[in-house]
Each structure stands twice: as structure tokens, then as C-alpha cells.
Design a protein around this motif. Structure first.
Motif, mmCIF file in Angstrom:
data_model
loop_
_atom_site.group_PDB
_atom_site.id
_atom_site.type_symbol
_atom_site.label_atom_id
_atom_site.label_comp_id
_atom_site.label_asym_id
_atom_site.label_seq_id
_atom_site.Cartn_x
_atom_site.Cartn_y
_atom_site.Cartn_z
ATOM 1 N N CYS A 65 18.355 15.307 66.760
ATOM 2 C CA CYS A 65 18.716 15.053 68.155
ATOM 3 C C CYS A 65 20.048 15.669 68.555
ATOM 4 N N LEU A 66 20.951 15.822 67.607
ATOM 5 C CA LEU A 66 22.305 16.286 67.926
ATOM 6 C C LEU A 66 22.587 17.711 67.454
ATOM 7 N N GLY A 67 21.757 18.226 66.566
ATOM 8 C CA GLY A 67 22.019 19.538 65.993
ATOM 9 C C GLY A 67 21.380 20.679 66.761
ATOM 10 N N ASP A 68 21.921 21.860 66.560
ATOM 11 C CA ASP A 68 21.358 23.105 67.079
ATOM 12 C C ASP A 68 20.915 23.948 65.892
ATOM 13 N N PRO A 69 19.817 24.693 66.019
ATOM 14 C CA PRO A 69 19.327 25.470 64.884
ATOM 15 C C PRO A 69 20.264 26.615 64.514
ATOM 16 N N LEU A 90 25.980 12.566 59.371
ATOM 17 C CA LEU A 90 26.777 13.172 60.437
ATOM 18 C C LEU A 90 27.830 14.114 59.848
ATOM 19 N N GLY A 91 28.313 13.795 58.649
ATOM 20 C CA GLY A 91 29.235 14.706 57.971
ATOM 21 C C GLY A 91 28.566 16.030 57.638
ATOM 22 N N VAL A 92 27.311 15.956 57.189
ATOM 23 C CA VAL A 92 26.552 17.185 56.912
ATOM 24 C C VAL A 92 26.343 17.967 58.203
ATOM 25 N N LEU A 93 26.063 17.260 59.292
ATOM 26 C CA LEU A 93 25.884 17.923 60.588
ATOM 27 C C LEU A 93 27.151 18.665 60.999
ATOM 28 N N ARG A 94 28.276 18.012 60.861
ATOM 29 C CA ARG A 94 29.540 18.656 61.239
ATOM 30 C C ARG A 94 29.825 19.860 60.353
ATOM 31 N N ASN A 104 30.195 25.724 59.342
ATOM 32 C CA ASN A 104 30.041 26.738 58.299
ATOM 33 C C ASN A 104 28.740 27.527 58.343
ATOM 34 N N LEU A 105 27.748 27.011 59.083
ATOM 35 C CA LEU A 105 26.472 27.718 59.175
ATOM 36 C C LEU A 105 26.118 28.098 60.603
ATOM 37 N N GLY A 106 26.864 27.560 61.569
ATOM 38 C CA GLY A 106 26.548 27.816 62.960
ATOM 39 C C GLY A 106 25.423 26.948 63.486
ATOM 40 N N GLY A 107 25.044 25.920 62.748
ATOM 41 C CA GLY A 107 23.961 25.027 63.165
ATOM 42 C C GLY A 107 23.284 24.432 61.948
ATOM 43 N N VAL A 108 22.160 23.755 62.174
ATOM 44 C CA VAL A 108 21.439 23.123 61.074
ATOM 45 C C VAL A 108 20.161 23.892 60.766
ATOM 46 N N GLY A 159 17.525 18.476 54.351
ATOM 47 C CA GLY A 159 17.313 17.981 52.996
ATOM 48 C C GLY A 159 18.572 17.421 52.381
ATOM 49 N N ALA A 160 19.675 18.148 52.528
ATOM 50 C CA ALA A 160 20.950 17.691 51.973
ATOM 51 C C ALA A 160 21.408 16.409 52.654
ATOM 52 N N ALA A 161 21.196 16.307 53.963
ATOM 53 C CA ALA A 161 21.579 15.094 54.683
ATOM 54 C C ALA A 161 20.816 13.892 54.141
ATOM 55 N N ASN A 162 19.550 14.070 53.859
ATOM 56 C CA ASN A 162 18.746 12.973 53.315
ATOM 57 C C ASN A 162 19.297 12.494 51.972
ATOM 58 N N GLU A 163 19.553 13.427 51.061
ATOM 59 C CA GLU A 163 20.004 13.059 49.718
ATOM 60 C C GLU A 163 21.417 12.486 49.726
ATOM 61 N N LEU A 164 22.321 13.108 50.455
ATOM 62 C CA LEU A 164 23.706 12.636 50.489
ATOM 63 C C LEU A 164 23.825 11.325 51.257
#
Length: 273
Positions: A183-187, A233-237, A242-246, A252-257
Motif C-alpha cells: 500500500c505504501l511502496g512504489d515498484p 516499514l524499516g525494509v520499506l524505507r 537504496n533500490l528506488g522502490g520495492v 520476502g525480506a520484510a516477511n522474514e525480518l
């Protein structure tokens, strides 16, 4: 005629929501729910399906913790059983996101350079270290859960043990975190991430509502949910910077962390309560 049309529209809406949950379970778990294009489309358009699937996955993964309430078992055995049940239910696909973001995190350069690393099939030291830390942290969290008293938290509205409450809440929180990315991320680029990120920020309200019953499980469960959401939300930020989006790896990393943070914070909250 208008009155008779309402039940029909309601049935259609409920049917679509159930299809979305089936799509979420098919994507987020290894449960044999069947996969179809209709289920995938409904899931990608329904962020609330993330935490709904988290309730199911969390309850199934907590089965060894439930069994430990009725028979005294060694804590390491219970902890290992939880890990086996967790990955038997959820699979290991999301761990690939941890590995890829681990490699991207150690790269020096702009977002384009980091995105290139995500597509590299070689496993680097960043991936190994990230996966090792996550698995070690998860094992330690499972051992801590196995050592909790069998009684339910004093603040719980339902009679579920602290270990089970925290495990379920952490899983729901992890999936709520994935919904937050949707909902909050951009690709970052066209791919799996872009399939979910068409949702508006306001769509996050529904996933929060689905996750809200965690409050009935007690304060430690609420802490687990909040910790999981904060980690996601930390992964999102990090991904934005660092990637310009998600992308799919960020999900996957957000789920595990998020699960890892939720488990540890839930145990800490139990200890302090």
C-alpha cells in the motif's frame, strides 16, 4: 428489485474476498489451496488478504507450541518442531529475499548498481551473513518461546498460551508488514513488486482491521505485531533509499525480518509484563 440485488452483490464481494485469501495462501504458504489466475488477481488487489493468510499460517506453525502445553517436552525439541512446522507451512521462498537484499546491502554504489545485484544468480557474502543471522535469530526466538510458561498472558481476552499468542501475532504482523509495502511502496522496476503496489495508501486500513484481533491475545502479542510492522516499514524505507522502490525481494525480506522482530519483541514484552 434494488433490495434483491443487495444480497447478490454481497455474495459476490464475499466470494471475491475468499478468492483473494485463497490466492494469498497459495502464494504465501505451501498449503494445497490451488492456484489460479483469478485467485492471484484477487490477491494482488486485496491487501487485507496478507494478514488473513497470516492468521492461518501462524496458527498452523504454532502447532508444536500448542502440543507442548499438554505434555512436558524439552524446550530445544519444541523449538526445533516450531521451526520445522513454520517452514513446512510457509516454505523458503521468502528467504531468497533476505539473501538478495543481503548482497545488495553490501554493494557500494547507486540504486541502479544495487538493483543489478538483485538479479545476479551468484550468492555473495552479504547473502550468507544475512541468512545466517536471520536463521540464528529465529532459532533463538523459538527457544525463548518454548521456555515460556504454558499459562495465557494475564491481559489476554482468550485462553491462548503466551508462546502461541506471540507466534501467531508475529506471523500476522509479518503479513501486515507485507501489506504495508503493497500500500505504501512504489515498484523499483517491473516485476513481482509492481503486481502488488498499485494499491493506494488508504487500502492499508483493511489489513489493519484484519490484524486488529491480535489485541485479544494480550500485550505480548500486540508487541509482536507492532515489532513486526516496524521491521517491515524499516525494509520499506531501506528499499526506497537504496533500490528506488520495492520489489519481490523486499516483500520476502520484510516477511522474514518482520517475523523475527515480532517474535523477539513479543518474548521481551512477556518477560517485562
Amino acid at each position: 428489485m434494488a433490495l434483491t440485488a443487495v444480497p447478490s452483490r454481497t455474495r459476490e464481494l464475499v466470494g471475491r474476498r475468499l478468492t483473494a485469501v485463497r490466492g494469498a495462501l497459495g502464494f504465501l504458504t505451501r498449503l494445497p489451496t490451488g492456484r489460479s489466475e483469478a485467485a492471484w488477481t484477487a490477491f494482488s488487489e486485496t491487501p487485507a488478504a496478507f494478514p488473513a493468510a497470516g492468521w492461518v499460517a501462524g496458527a498452523l506453525a504454532a502447532t508444536p507450541l500448542v502440543a507442548a502445553q499438554f505434555r512436558a517436552l524439552p524446550a530445544p525439541t519444541v523449538a526445533f518442531g516450531y521451526l520445522l512446522a513454520l517452514y513446512a507451512v510457509t516454505g523458503i521462498n521468502h528467504a531468497d529475499g533476505v539473501a538478495d537484499l543481503g548482497d545488495a546491502a553490501v554493494v557500494h554504489g547507486d540504486p541502479e548498481r544495487r538493483r543489478a545485484v538483485l538479479k545476479d544468480t551468484e550468492v555473495g557474502v552479504g547473502a550468507v551473513l544475512a541468512l545466517s543471522l536471520v536463521l540464528a535469530g529465529l532459532a533463538l526466538a523459538a527457544l525463548a518461546l518454548a521456555g515460556l510458561p504454558a499459562a495465557a498472558p494475564r491481559t489476554a481476552a482468550v485462553g491462548v498460551s503466551g508462546a502461541v499468542a506471540i507466534a501467531v501475532a508475529a506471523e500476522v504482523g509479518a503479513k501486515l508488514g507485507m501489506a504495508a509495502l503493497a500500500c505504501l511502496g512504489d515498484p523499483a522496476f517491473e516485476g513481482l513488486g509492481s503486481a502488488f503496489t498499485d494499491n493506494a495508501p488508504a487500502a492499508l486500513v483493511a489489513p489493519v482491521v484484519v490484524a486488529a484481533p491480535v489485541a485479544l491475545l494480550g500485550v505480548p502479542a500486540v508487541a509482536a505485531l507492532g515489532g513486526a510492522l516496524a521491521a517491515a516499514l524499516g525494509v520499506l524505507r531501506w528499499s526506497r533509499t537504496n533500490l528506488g522502490g520495492v520489489n519481490g525481494d523486499a516483500f520476502g525480506a520484510a516477511n522474514e525480518l518482520a517475523r523475527l522482530a515480532g517474535l523477539h519483541l513479543g518474548v521481551v514484552a512477556w518477560t517485562l509484563s
